[in-house]
Write an enzyme that holds these catalytic residues in place. Sequence first.
Site, short mmCIF file in Angstrom:
data_model
loop_
_atom_site.label_atom_id
_atom_site.label_comp_id
_atom_site.label_asym_id
_atom_site.label_seq_id
_atom_site.Cartn_x
_atom_site.Cartn_y
_atom_site.Cartn_z
N GLY A 110 0.84 -1.20 0.00
CA GLY A 110 0.00 0.00 0.00
C GLY A 110 0.87 1.25 0.00
O GLY A 110 1.84 1.34 0.78
N GLU B 171 -10.93 0.06 -5.50
CA GLU B 171 -9.90 0.69 -6.33
C GLU B 171 -10.15 0.45 -7.81
O GLU B 171 -9.23 0.22 -8.58
CB GLU B 171 -8.51 0.16 -5.92
CG GLU B 171 -8.23 0.21 -4.44
CD GLU B 171 -8.27 1.63 -3.84
OE1 GLU B 171 -8.42 2.60 -4.61
OE2 GLU B 171 -8.17 1.75 -2.62
C1 BEZ Z 1 -2.57 2.03 -2.32
O1 BEZ Z 1 -2.68 2.71 -1.32
O2 BEZ Z 1 -1.70 1.17 -2.40
C2 BEZ Z 1 -3.49 2.18 -3.44
C3 BEZ Z 1 -3.58 3.38 -4.04
C4 BEZ Z 1 -4.45 3.53 -5.09
C5 BEZ Z 1 -5.23 2.47 -5.51
C6 BEZ Z 1 -5.10 1.26 -4.89
C7 BEZ Z 1 -4.24 1.10 -3.86
#
Ligand code: BEZ
Length: 192
Positions: free
Chosen positions: A25, A99
Site C-alpha cells: 500500500g 480501487e
Molecule cells: C494504495 O494505497 O496502495 C493504493 C492506491 C491507489 C489504488 C489502490 C491502492
Amino acid sequence: MIVDTSAANRRMCHFDQHESVWLFGYGSLIFKADFPWLKRRPASILHWQRRFWQGSHDHRGTPEQPGRVVTLVPQRGARCDGLAYLISPAVFEQLDFREKNGYHRFVTELQFADNSRAEGLVYIATKDNPAFLGPASEADIALHISRATGPSGHNVDYLLELATALRELDAQDTHVFGIEAAIESLRAANGA
Ligand code: BEZ
C-alpha cells in the site's frame, strides 16, 4: 472518465492458491485500512515513485470535477516507501471494487526494513488508463486538489492524511510533502 478495472482484476489469479498474500500500500491503503489484514509491516518497492497523477472520479472527485490521487510511475533507482499488508486472497474482491477506477493488480517484489524480501501485489493505474491525468507542477496539483471533493471526502484530506501517515512511517517523499506545503501556502494566502 470512469473505467471499471474490477473485472480484469478478478481474472488476476497469481496468488489464488496461496493462504495469504502481501499487498503493498502506498496511498489510501496506508491511512484507510478498512479491510481485514493478518499482519502489517513498513515496506518499500524499488524503481517506482508515488505521483498525484491519477484522476479520481469516484472517491475524491466527481466525473465533472475529478480529484487527483496517487499512482506509481516507473523510475529507475527510485524507492517508494509504504505499508505491506498480509491478507487473505479473498479480500481482493473488496479491494478491487474500492480501487476500480483504473487500477490493476501487478506482481512486485517488496522489501522490508530488515532487508528481507517477498513477492506480493500492488495496485497501479498506468498512464494508458483513461483517468490518468499525468504530470503538473506541485502548485497546480495543490490548486486542483484544493478544489475537488467526492463521495469519500475532500481531496485535501486525502493529501493531508497521506502526508501524515508517511511522516509516521518516517518515509521520504518530496513530491507529497511539496504538494502539502503548496496547500499550506494556498490556505495562508486565503486567510484559512
Ligand atoms: C494504495 O494505497 O496502495 C493504493 C492506491 C491507489 C489504488 C489502490 C491502492
